[in-house]
Design a protein around this motif. Structure first.
Motif, short mmCIF file in Angstrom:
data_model
loop_
_atom_site.label_atom_id
_atom_site.label_comp_id
_atom_site.label_asym_id
_atom_site.label_seq_id
_atom_site.Cartn_x
_atom_site.Cartn_y
_atom_site.Cartn_z
N TYR A 88 7.16 0.24 -20.45
CA TYR A 88 6.15 0.27 -19.40
C TYR A 88 5.61 -1.14 -19.18
N GLN A 89 5.17 -1.40 -17.98
CA GLN A 89 4.55 -2.67 -17.61
C GLN A 89 3.36 -2.41 -16.71
N ILE A 90 2.43 -3.34 -16.73
CA ILE A 90 1.33 -3.28 -15.76
C ILE A 90 1.14 -4.67 -15.17
N SER A 92 -0.84 -6.97 -11.75
CA SER A 92 -1.87 -6.93 -10.72
C SER A 92 -1.24 -6.97 -9.34
N HIS A 93 -2.01 -6.51 -8.37
CA HIS A 93 -1.64 -6.73 -6.98
C HIS A 93 -1.79 -8.22 -6.69
N THR A 94 -1.00 -8.76 -5.80
CA THR A 94 -1.00 -10.20 -5.56
C THR A 94 -2.32 -10.71 -5.02
N TYR A 95 -3.15 -9.82 -4.46
CA TYR A 95 -4.45 -10.25 -3.98
C TYR A 95 -5.54 -9.87 -4.96
N GLY A 96 -5.20 -9.94 -6.26
CA GLY A 96 -6.15 -9.53 -7.29
C GLY A 96 -7.27 -10.50 -7.56
N LEU A 97 -7.45 -11.53 -6.74
CA LEU A 97 -8.54 -12.47 -6.98
C LEU A 97 -9.90 -11.91 -6.63
N THR A 98 -9.94 -10.73 -5.98
CA THR A 98 -11.23 -10.08 -5.73
C THR A 98 -11.64 -9.39 -7.02
N ARG A 99 -12.40 -10.09 -7.82
CA ARG A 99 -12.67 -9.64 -9.19
C ARG A 99 -13.38 -8.29 -9.23
N GLU A 100 -14.25 -8.01 -8.25
CA GLU A 100 -15.00 -6.78 -8.30
C GLU A 100 -14.10 -5.58 -8.04
N ASN A 101 -12.92 -5.81 -7.47
CA ASN A 101 -11.96 -4.73 -7.23
C ASN A 101 -10.64 -5.04 -7.91
N PHE A 102 -10.69 -5.60 -9.09
CA PHE A 102 -9.50 -6.04 -9.79
C PHE A 102 -8.68 -4.82 -10.22
N THR A 103 -7.51 -4.65 -9.63
CA THR A 103 -6.67 -3.49 -9.91
C THR A 103 -5.23 -3.90 -10.16
N GLY A 104 -4.46 -2.98 -10.69
CA GLY A 104 -3.06 -3.25 -10.93
C GLY A 104 -2.25 -1.98 -10.80
N PHE A 105 -0.94 -2.12 -10.93
CA PHE A 105 -0.11 -0.91 -10.88
C PHE A 105 0.76 -0.83 -12.13
N LEU A 106 0.94 0.40 -12.58
CA LEU A 106 1.66 0.72 -13.80
C LEU A 106 3.04 1.23 -13.40
N HIS A 107 4.07 0.71 -14.05
CA HIS A 107 5.42 1.17 -13.70
C HIS A 107 6.35 1.11 -14.89
N ASP A 109 10.77 0.88 -15.47
CA ASP A 109 12.12 0.81 -14.89
C ASP A 109 12.09 0.71 -13.37
N GLY A 110 11.11 -0.03 -12.87
CA GLY A 110 11.02 -0.23 -11.43
C GLY A 110 10.40 0.92 -10.66
N GLN A 111 10.00 1.98 -11.35
CA GLN A 111 9.41 3.15 -10.70
C GLN A 111 7.90 3.16 -10.92
N PHE A 112 7.14 3.33 -9.84
CA PHE A 112 5.69 3.39 -9.94
C PHE A 112 5.26 4.62 -10.74
N VAL A 113 4.30 4.41 -11.62
CA VAL A 113 3.66 5.52 -12.33
C VAL A 113 2.27 5.75 -11.75
#
Length: 214
Positions: A88-90, A92-107, A109-113
């Motif tokens: 598994y990997q996690i 950030s979204h490339t526009y993650g510099l908005t710290r108050e909405n800092f989010t990422g995606f978990l995936h 083998d290339g598949q979104f979880v």
């Protein structure tokens, strides 16, 4: 552009910090010096700037180098990434510099979880965290637990449900930014190296000036 802006902001902050440290330090050195008072006072004024700037640029160069080697992203351009158990990997979204909405995606083998993950915890082969749906209103957080060995996922539709059914899922959750830094194996050695380099440059400055003055 975001990267350059971030560096400029950091330099402004560190310059102000150096000024705050340098002024009282120079005053103390000037008061205590019996010989070479002017020289020592100037060195005391310069030393915090040398230490802080060298620390920052050593860390900055090291961040980019280590991020490239370990494929983690260094966060300066809003991109973070780290490895999790069992493929598994996690990241950030490339526009993650908005710290108050800092989010990422978990995936895996290339598949979104999961997308829009805001907090996470790793315990052995288990991953738990908090996420939300982008199209829903604030406060619509969801919670999840993943057994990375079996890829089984358990979801909870609210904080109260997670606390009632599996309280350990929501304990010690860490914001993504802090989690990335804590998970990178090179962060602490790089910090130590930056301190050593910065301290060495300050010592070298005093040593050279003292040699020249004799």
């Amino acid at each position: 552009m975001i990267l350059i802006l971030g560096i400029i902001i950091h330099l402004i902050i560190f310059t102000l910090l150096a000024v705050v440290i340098a002024l009282p330090l120079a005053g103390i050195v000037c008061w205590l010096s019996r010989k070479h008072r002017k020289r020592n006072t100037i060195l005391a004024l310069l030393s915090p700037f040398v230490f802080i700037y060298s620390f920052y640029f050593t860390g900055l160069v090291g961040d980019f180098a280590c991020a490239s080697i370990f494929d983690t992203g260094c966060g300066m351009d809003g991109y973070y990434k780290t490895e999790l158990p069992n493929g598994y990997q996690i990241e950030s979204h490339t526009y993650g510099l908005t710290r108050e909405n800092f989010t990422g995606f978990l995936h895996k083998d290339g598949q979104f979880v999961y997308e829009w993950v805001t907090k996470i915890k790793v315990s052995g082969d288990s991953i738990s965290g908090e996420r939300y749906d982008l199209d829903e209103t604030p406060g619509s957080e969801y919670y999840f637990a993943i057994d990375t060995k079996t890829d089984s996922i358990t979801e909870y539709k609210s904080l109260s449900e997670a606390k009632a059914k599996a309280p350990t899922v929501v304990t010690e959750l860490t914001s993504l930014k802090a989690f990335y830094y804590k998970s990178w194996p090179w962060a602490i050695p790089l910090t130590i190296l930056a301190v050593v380099v910065s301290s060495g440059l300050v010592f070298l400055l005093w040593f050279i000036v003292n040699k020249i003055s004799k």
